[in-house]
Design a protein around this motif. Structure first.
Motif, PDB file in Angstrom:
ATOM      1  N   ASP A 282      -2.371  -4.391  -0.533  1.00  0.00           N
ATOM      2  CA  ASP A 282      -3.817  -4.473  -0.376  1.00  0.00           C
ATOM      3  C   ASP A 282      -4.287  -3.606   0.799  1.00  0.00           C
ATOM      4  O   ASP A 282      -3.633  -3.552   1.841  1.00  0.00           O
ATOM      5  N   ILE A 283      -5.401  -2.922   0.594  1.00  0.00           N
ATOM      6  CA  ILE A 283      -6.016  -2.171   1.694  1.00  0.00           C
ATOM      7  C   ILE A 283      -7.277  -2.931   2.089  1.00  0.00           C
ATOM      8  O   ILE A 283      -8.285  -2.884   1.378  1.00  0.00           O
ATOM      9  N   PRO A 284      -7.225  -3.678   3.193  1.00  0.00           N
ATOM     10  CA  PRO A 284      -8.367  -4.510   3.575  1.00  0.00           C
ATOM     11  C   PRO A 284      -9.608  -3.669   3.900  1.00  0.00           C
ATOM     12  O   PRO A 284      -9.490  -2.495   4.250  1.00  0.00           O
ATOM     13  N   GLN A 285     -10.769  -4.300   3.799  1.00  0.00           N
ATOM     14  CA  GLN A 285     -12.028  -3.602   4.070  1.00  0.00           C
ATOM     15  C   GLN A 285     -12.050  -3.016   5.488  1.00  0.00           C
ATOM     16  O   GLN A 285     -12.580  -1.924   5.704  1.00  0.00           O
TER      17      GLN A 285
ATOM     18  N   VAL B 296      -5.455  15.772   7.144  1.00  0.00           N
ATOM     19  CA  VAL B 296      -4.202  15.867   6.402  1.00  0.00           C
ATOM     20  C   VAL B 296      -3.498  14.516   6.547  1.00  0.00           C
ATOM     21  O   VAL B 296      -3.600  13.861   7.587  1.00  0.00           O
ATOM     22  N   LEU B 297      -2.841  14.100   5.476  1.00  0.00           N
ATOM     23  CA  LEU B 297      -2.095  12.844   5.516  1.00  0.00           C
ATOM     24  C   LEU B 297      -0.634  13.155   5.776  1.00  0.00           C
ATOM     25  O   LEU B 297      -0.017  13.900   5.018  1.00  0.00           O
TER      26      LEU B 297
ATOM     27  N   THR C 100      -5.973   8.081  -1.976  1.00  0.00           N
ATOM     28  CA  THR C 100      -7.272   8.021  -2.650  1.00  0.00           C
ATOM     29  C   THR C 100      -8.312   7.349  -1.760  1.00  0.00           C
ATOM     30  O   THR C 100      -9.436   7.832  -1.614  1.00  0.00           O
ATOM     31  N   THR C 101      -7.927   6.225  -1.163  1.00  0.00           N
ATOM     32  CA  THR C 101      -8.845   5.491  -0.288  1.00  0.00           C
ATOM     33  C   THR C 101      -9.237   6.330   0.915  1.00  0.00           C
ATOM     34  O   THR C 101     -10.400   6.361   1.322  1.00  0.00           O
TER      35      THR C 101
ATOM     36  N   LYS D  90      -4.526  16.859   1.125  1.00  0.00           N
ATOM     37  CA  LYS D  90      -3.264  17.485   1.555  1.00  0.00           C
ATOM     38  C   LYS D  90      -2.321  16.447   2.158  1.00  0.00           C
ATOM     39  O   LYS D  90      -2.723  15.656   3.007  1.00  0.00           O
ATOM     40  N   VAL D  91      -1.070  16.498   1.699  1.00  0.00           N
ATOM     41  CA  VAL D  91      -0.061  15.552   2.213  1.00  0.00           C
ATOM     42  C   VAL D  91       1.144  16.325   2.728  1.00  0.00           C
ATOM     43  O   VAL D  91       1.617  17.249   2.081  1.00  0.00           O
TER      44      VAL D  91
END
Length: 141
Positions: free
Chosen positions: A6-9, A86-87, A112-113, A118-119
């Motif tokens: 989960d990615i919390p708010q 960049v990630l 996406t979030t 670019k990674v």
């Protein structure tokens, strides 16, 4: 749609704020990790105006994966400076396999979030990440 992690708010808000921060010098980063017990993402820390990306990254844990969103000062051939994101997918091979698997399974969702195209994958420690590597990735070389 089911998500492994989960990615919390609060993380989404932090990422958004980081994304739209006005920058005019140096680099900045936000570091996120997965809490394996709770299966949620947690913010580890934020850095502003990191002059030495490498020195900072050498402090990342050698046995625990992290997502690092880096706002990198990029100087273009015409002299302009921009601050693209960049990630950095910090996934050292010495990490526990279960955590690496979880980290890998949540990468696309996180990317996406965070809205970063670019990674840069780092598996063998911070030596692999230089400003030149980041520049080349961002300039599409």
């Amino acid at each position: 749609q089911s998500h492994t992690v989960d990615i919390p708010q609060s993380i989404k808000d932090s990422l958004r704020k980081f994304r739209f921060a006005r920058r005019n010098e140096g680099s900045a980063a936000i570091v996120i990790k997965i809490n394996k017990q709770k299966l949620i993402m947690e913010e580890v820390e934020q850095f502003d105006n990191i002059t030495y990306i490498l020195r900072y990254l050498s402090e990342l844990p050698e046995n625990s994966p992290r997502y690092v969103i880096l706002s990198h000062a990029l100087v273009h051939s015409d002299g302009r400076t921009s601050f693209p994101l960049v990630l950095i997918n910090w996934a050292p091979t010495s990490s526990e396999i279960g955590l690496l698997t979880l980290h890998a399974s949540a990468l696309m969702d996180f990317q996406t979030t965070a809205d970063v195209s670019k990674v840069i994958e780092i598996r063998e420690g911070p030596e692999a990440l230089t400003s030149d590597v980041v520049d080349a990735k961002l300039l599409g070389k």
